[in-house]
Design a protein around this motif. Structure first.
Motif: not given
Length: 282
Positions: A200-201, A195-196, A209-212, A181-185
């Motif tokens: 989100a970018i 969703p990342l 974003y970097k933290f998540l 799957p696409s990455s999510v927090s």
């Protein structure tokens, strides 16, 4: 009764090998740039191809600069019209995967036909699939067409797009296939997953974003972040996309992706392709 002296206890030291299976997997969906039609803007087919090719060249320059390999999900239609670019991607060591045959229409036969066409053009084995616009997939048909993994699930809720909040955000099996799957927090509840993906970018502050992404990397064991080549071009703005798509696009998106890769490198995160990820997990 006599007791013999107990033998001395010997302590042995051994080298412990720690295998880090965590991996950052960047992926890019190369397609005919037909999104303007969703925004009510006409666009000629040749220009769709040119914009996607321009963005792909920008992405390849970023990846080459950092020495990072990624996965490129390509429509066979795009590959047929820009074969030299597909060969260049493969020659650089990136993975070629299928994004179906066409971006705007689909039939079950496209699953096998796109895989075979991409293999013919790239000279590489094609084992991964991602449906256009992350649409629903038939896993039995995917397996029958010779794929080993799918990456068409965004495990979150996004009105009008996705309703996958109950699905896992880690890699799982569906029959003989792996779903990546696409990455999510994973910080919030299932219904509050962040969703990342590409939007989100564009729209989250880079520090957030970097933290998540770091938390997701450590908790999920991988990052699967995807975007599209047209996001990296200034021409995107010619088609008056929604503000949340146009924001931080073009040169700013190139900067943002470069900043993310530099951050992951500084953290010591490993990079690889999606096929490498499932091979290691297997």
């Amino acid at each position: 009764m006599e007791f013999s002296e107990a033998p001395p206890i010997k302590f042995f030291t051994a080298k412990v090998l720690i295998f880090d299976f965590h991996m950052v997997c960047l992926s890019f969906d190369i397609e005919e740039f037909d999104a303007p039609r969703e925004w009510g803007m006409p666009i000629a087919f040749e220009r769709q191809l040119d914009i996607s090719a321009t963005g792909t060249n920008a992405i390849l320059a970023i990846l080459e600069g950092f020495g990072v390999r990624a996965t490129f999900f390509c429509t066979a239609n795009f590959a047929e019209h820009r074969p030299r670019l597909i060969k260049r991607i493969a020659a650089a060591g990136h993975e070629i995967a299928s994004h179906s045959y066409y971006h705007s229409k689909f039939s079950q036969g496209d699953l096998l036909a796109s895989r075979l066409k991409l293999q013919e053009i790239s000279g590489c084995q094609v084992v991964g699939y991602r449906s256009p616009r992350m649409g629903a997939v038939d896993y039995a048909e995917l397996e029958k067409a010779g794929y080993k993994y799918d990456s068409s699930i965004n495990p979150t809720y996004l009105p009008g797009r996705y309703n996958n909040s109950s699905k896992p955000y880690t890699i799982y099996n569906v029959g003989g296939l792996r779903e990546i799957p696409s990455s999510v927090s994973p910080l919030l509840s299932n219904w509050g997953r962040i969703p990342l993906f590409w939007l989100a970018i564009h729209n989250l502050p880079l520090g957030v974003y970097k933290f998540l992404a770091d938390r997701c990397y450590h908790k999920s064991g991988f990052l699967n972040i995807y975007s599209h080549p047209w996001e990296y071009t200034e021409e995107l703005k010619d088609f008056r996309p929604p503000f949340y798509v146009a924001r931080n696009s073009g040169a700013r998106m190139i900067y943002r992706m470069s900043s993310l890769i530099a951050h992951f490198k500084e953290k010591g995160h490993r990079f690889g392709t999606l096929s490498e990820l499932i091979d290691e997990r297997h």
